[in-house]
Design a protein around this motif. Structure first.
Motif, short mmCIF file in Angstrom:
data_model
loop_
_atom_site.label_atom_id
_atom_site.label_comp_id
_atom_site.label_asym_id
_atom_site.label_seq_id
_atom_site.Cartn_x
_atom_site.Cartn_y
_atom_site.Cartn_z
N VAL A 154 0.86 -1.19 0.00
CA VAL A 154 0.00 0.00 0.00
C VAL A 154 0.90 1.24 0.00
CG1 VAL A 154 -1.81 1.29 1.21
CG2 VAL A 154 -1.82 -1.20 1.26
N ASN A 155 0.52 2.21 -0.80
CA ASN A 155 1.33 3.42 -0.92
C ASN A 155 0.42 4.64 -1.04
OD1 ASN A 155 3.49 5.16 -1.49
ND2 ASN A 155 3.22 4.87 -3.71
N VAL A 156 0.80 5.71 -0.35
CA VAL A 156 0.09 6.97 -0.55
C VAL A 156 0.99 7.80 -1.45
CG1 VAL A 156 -0.91 8.99 0.57
CG2 VAL A 156 -0.94 6.79 1.73
N THR A 157 0.49 8.24 -2.59
CA THR A 157 1.37 8.89 -3.55
C THR A 157 1.81 10.27 -3.06
OG1 THR A 157 -0.51 9.79 -4.74
CG2 THR A 157 0.35 7.70 -5.54
N GLY A 158 2.94 10.71 -3.58
CA GLY A 158 3.47 12.02 -3.24
C GLY A 158 4.34 12.01 -2.00
N GLY A 159 4.55 10.83 -1.40
CA GLY A 159 5.38 10.75 -0.20
C GLY A 159 4.69 11.34 1.02
N VAL A 160 3.37 11.46 0.96
CA VAL A 160 2.62 12.04 2.07
C VAL A 160 2.22 10.93 3.02
CG1 VAL A 160 0.69 13.57 2.59
CG2 VAL A 160 1.66 13.54 0.33
N ARG A 161 1.94 11.28 4.27
CA ARG A 161 1.49 10.32 5.27
C ARG A 161 0.04 10.59 5.62
NH1 ARG A 161 4.05 6.53 7.85
NH2 ARG A 161 2.58 5.89 9.42
N VAL A 162 -0.80 9.56 5.60
CA VAL A 162 -2.15 9.77 6.13
C VAL A 162 -2.26 9.03 7.45
CG1 VAL A 162 -3.31 10.13 3.93
CG2 VAL A 162 -3.12 7.84 4.81
N SER A 163 -2.82 9.69 8.43
CA SER A 163 -2.98 9.03 9.73
C SER A 163 -4.43 9.02 10.14
CB SER A 163 -2.12 9.75 10.77
OG SER A 163 -2.32 11.13 10.67
N GLU A 164 -5.28 9.63 9.36
CA GLU A 164 -6.70 9.71 9.71
C GLU A 164 -7.41 8.38 9.49
OE1 GLU A 164 -9.27 13.56 8.99
OE2 GLU A 164 -8.53 12.66 7.18
N PRO A 165 -8.22 7.92 10.43
CA PRO A 165 -9.02 6.71 10.18
C PRO A 165 -10.02 6.94 9.04
CG PRO A 165 -9.11 7.34 12.50
CD PRO A 165 -8.42 8.45 11.78
N ALA A 166 -10.30 8.21 8.72
CA ALA A 166 -11.24 8.52 7.65
C ALA A 166 -10.77 7.95 6.31
CB ALA A 166 -11.41 10.03 7.53
N SER A 167 -9.49 7.59 6.22
CA SER A 167 -8.99 7.06 4.95
C SER A 167 -9.21 5.54 4.84
CB SER A 167 -7.50 7.38 4.81
OG SER A 167 -6.80 6.86 5.91
N ASP A 168 -9.78 4.92 5.89
CA ASP A 168 -9.97 3.46 5.90
C ASP A 168 -10.68 2.94 4.65
OD1 ASP A 168 -8.79 3.35 8.33
OD2 ASP A 168 -10.60 2.86 9.48
N LEU A 169 -11.81 3.59 4.31
CA LEU A 169 -12.62 3.07 3.20
C LEU A 169 -11.84 3.12 1.89
CD1 LEU A 169 -15.29 1.98 2.14
CD2 LEU A 169 -16.11 4.32 1.90
N ALA A 170 -11.09 4.20 1.68
CA ALA A 170 -10.32 4.32 0.45
C ALA A 170 -9.22 3.26 0.39
CB ALA A 170 -9.71 5.71 0.35
N VAL A 171 -8.59 2.98 1.53
CA VAL A 171 -7.54 1.96 1.57
C VAL A 171 -8.16 0.59 1.26
CG1 VAL A 171 -5.78 0.84 3.00
CG2 VAL A 171 -6.19 3.29 3.24
N ALA A 172 -9.30 0.32 1.90
CA ALA A 172 -9.98 -0.96 1.68
C ALA A 172 -10.38 -1.11 0.22
CB ALA A 172 -11.21 -1.05 2.58
N LEU A 173 -10.94 -0.05 -0.37
CA LEU A 173 -11.37 -0.11 -1.76
C LEU A 173 -10.18 -0.29 -2.71
CD1 LEU A 173 -14.22 2.53 -1.99
CD2 LEU A 173 -14.40 0.08 -2.45
N ALA A 174 -9.08 0.38 -2.42
CA ALA A 174 -7.90 0.24 -3.27
C ALA A 174 -7.42 -1.21 -3.25
CB ALA A 174 -6.80 1.19 -2.79
N MET A 175 -7.42 -1.84 -2.06
CA MET A 175 -6.96 -3.23 -1.94
C MET A 175 -7.91 -4.18 -2.67
SD MET A 175 -5.23 -3.45 1.87
CE MET A 175 -6.70 -3.24 2.81
N VAL A 176 -9.19 -3.99 -2.45
CA VAL A 176 -10.18 -4.86 -3.09
C VAL A 176 -10.13 -4.66 -4.61
CG1 VAL A 176 -12.65 -5.35 -3.32
CG2 VAL A 176 -11.67 -4.95 -1.06
#
Ligand code: TYD
Ligand code: MG
Length: 469
Positions: free
Chosen positions: A367-389
């Motif tokens: 899993v990678n967040v582009t641009g070298g940025v860090r996300v720490s918000e749980p609000a990104s959970d759905l996007a991470v899950a969707l990207a993996m699926v």
């Protein structure tokens, strides 16, 4: 029984111990303790002092050395107007500019751009007519001049000094009466007040204490540059962090041009705001619209990618989360995460495995967040899950879709803060549909917020061919 006393000081975190231990109880690092004489002997700790000589505070003294209490109401909060730094992104993080007499600690990894930011700040303040003193303990004046020339015009009011002894700053400081003093870096400074070797925690602490007392007594804004150790903490953080008014951290990946400036402590403003910059040929350039920048290289229609509207302080920012899943070989499956907590990804994998019918645990996951940025918000959970699926099923997330929502252990989607802000930002950048927790469904502007109840529903939504357009 007079015995020369000494303490054992951790070089990583600054915690003091009465005896020599193999491991620091403060930060857990091994063999980081060094013996140092007790600082109290020089009375330095009790009276930090003023480099430029004492000056009584106006109207403060009543009787022998005591101050009168006054009604808080009567204190003029605007007595010391802020000095705009000339860099709006920095002012945003500071809460509106530099406060006279305040001390700012600017931390970051080597090579991230601290000196560049300082020099740009110095030029901007000096160009507005305020004298400014830039003290370099690491680079020669020629190096600083070369860099300053590359960054733009070098204003006449910008005074530079190559010095590492704190006491030697008294003369130039008094003469120039600068609005701000920049010290690059505090780790190179040493004072005659104590005997420890330069670079030791005690020296850094004493030098910083002396400099900040001087700054406070003279109403000068002081900026200390501090290096971050490989563990990611400021060298001697406990000591320096409580000593200063503002702690700023400069983050980013050296392989990427993006840099984020965050405040982890701010006595004069919020710690929520971030400043976004790109590092280019002419130094740091403020980024007005981070979302556009982060999405510039997105490939629409490729599986394994999902856009998430995150909040950085009061500012929404769209980021791209990418995932790549591949069948694992023998042994334990790999989990490699960049820009996101790998524990969080492990949790999402487990939830998806149990609460939806996609098999993910047999896969190597990147899993990678582009641009070298860090996300720490749980609000990104759905996007991470969707990207993996999306990667697993080889179905792209449609190009006009963004997603946000926190995922609970039961697979349920939970609400996130400031949902309207996030959807508006997505809409501004042309996203017409945003997957959100069920309660937040509706129309916002021209974008449709599609309510999703749980991860199984999210997977189903992605797999429904009708949703692809
Ligand atoms: P620097 O400010 O020296 O970092 P720090 O003080 O945090 O150690 O920045 C160093 C890097 O920035 C260096 O690798 C080169 C790069 N850089 C640019 O890309 N453009 C510029 O205009 C400048 C001055 C530096
Ligand atoms: Mg530097």
């Amino acid at each position: 029984m007079a015995k020369a006393r000494s303490v054992y000081c951790c070089t990583e975190c600054g915690t003091q111990h009465a005896q020599l231990l193999g491991r620091c109880t403060g930060c857990g690092s091994w063999e980081s303790l060094v013996e140092e004489p007790v600082a109290g002997t020089g009375a330095a700790e009790t009276a930090p002092g003023n480099l430029l000589g004492e000056r009584p505070a106006p109207g403060a003294s009543v009787g022998a050395g005591s101050k009168a209490a006054i009604p808080l109401q009567a204190v003029d909060a605007d007595a010391a107007p802020r000095v705009p730094s000339g860099i709006p992104e920095l002012d945003r993080v500071l809460g509106g500019g530099l406060v006279p007499g305040s001390v700012v600690l600017l931390g970051g990894e080597p090579g991230i751009g601290k000196s560049t930011l300082c020099l740009q700040l110095a030029s901007a303040i000096a160009a507005s007519g305020d004298p400014l003193l830039y003290v370099t303990g690491e680079e020669s004046l020629e190096q600083v001049r070369l860099r300053a020339g590359r960054l733009g015009d070098v204003p006449a009011g910008l005074l530079a000094l190559a010095e590492t002894r704190v006491e030697s700053l008294a003369g130039p400081w008094r003469e120039a009466a600068p609005r701000a003093v920049l010290i690059d870096s505090i780790q190179t400074m040493h004072t005659d007040r104590i005997e420890s070797a330069p670079g030791s925690v005690a020296q850094v602490r004493e030098s910083a204490a002396l400099l900040s007392a001087t700054a406070k007594a003279n109403g000068t804004a002081l900026i200390l540059v501090g290096h971050v150790t490989k563990e990611g903490t400021l060298a001697g953080p406990r000591v320096l962090e409580h000593l200063v008014d503002v702690v700023l951290t400069f983050e980013g990946d050296r392989g990427h041009p993006f840099r984020m400036l965050r405040a982890s402590k701010n006595r004069y403003g919020s710690t929520q705001e971030v400043g976004v910059f790109t590092m280019g040929e002419k130094g740091l350039i403020a980024v007005e619209n981070p979302s556009e920048l982060f999405l510039a290289e997105r490939r629409v229609g490729a599986p394994g990618s999902c856009i998430v509207p995150t909040m950085e302080g009061s500012r929404p920012m769209l980021l791209e989360v990418q995932a790549l899943l591949a069948p694992a070989g023998y042994g334990t499956a790999r989990r490699t995460c960049l820009g996101i907590d790998d524990q969080r990804v492990a949790l999402l994998l487990a939830v998806l495995d149990r609460r939806s019918n996609v098999d993910l645990l047999s896969q190597d996951v990147y899993v990678n967040v582009t641009g070298g940025v860090r996300v720490s918000e749980p609000a990104s959970d759905l996007a991470v899950a969707l990207a993996m699926v999306s990667s697993r099923l080889d179905i792209p997330v449609p190009g006009d879709v963004a997603a946000c929502g926190e995922i609970g252990l039961g697979g349920e989607l939970r609400r996130v803060g400031r949902i309207e802000h996030r959807i508006r930002e997505a809409e501004r950048l042309g996203f017409r549909r945003v997957l959100v927790p069920a309660g937040a469904a509706g129309m916002i502007g021209s974008a449709t917020a599609i309510g999703i109840d749980n991860v199984a529903e999210a997977v189903e939504w992605l797999s429904t061919p009708g949703n692809a357009v």
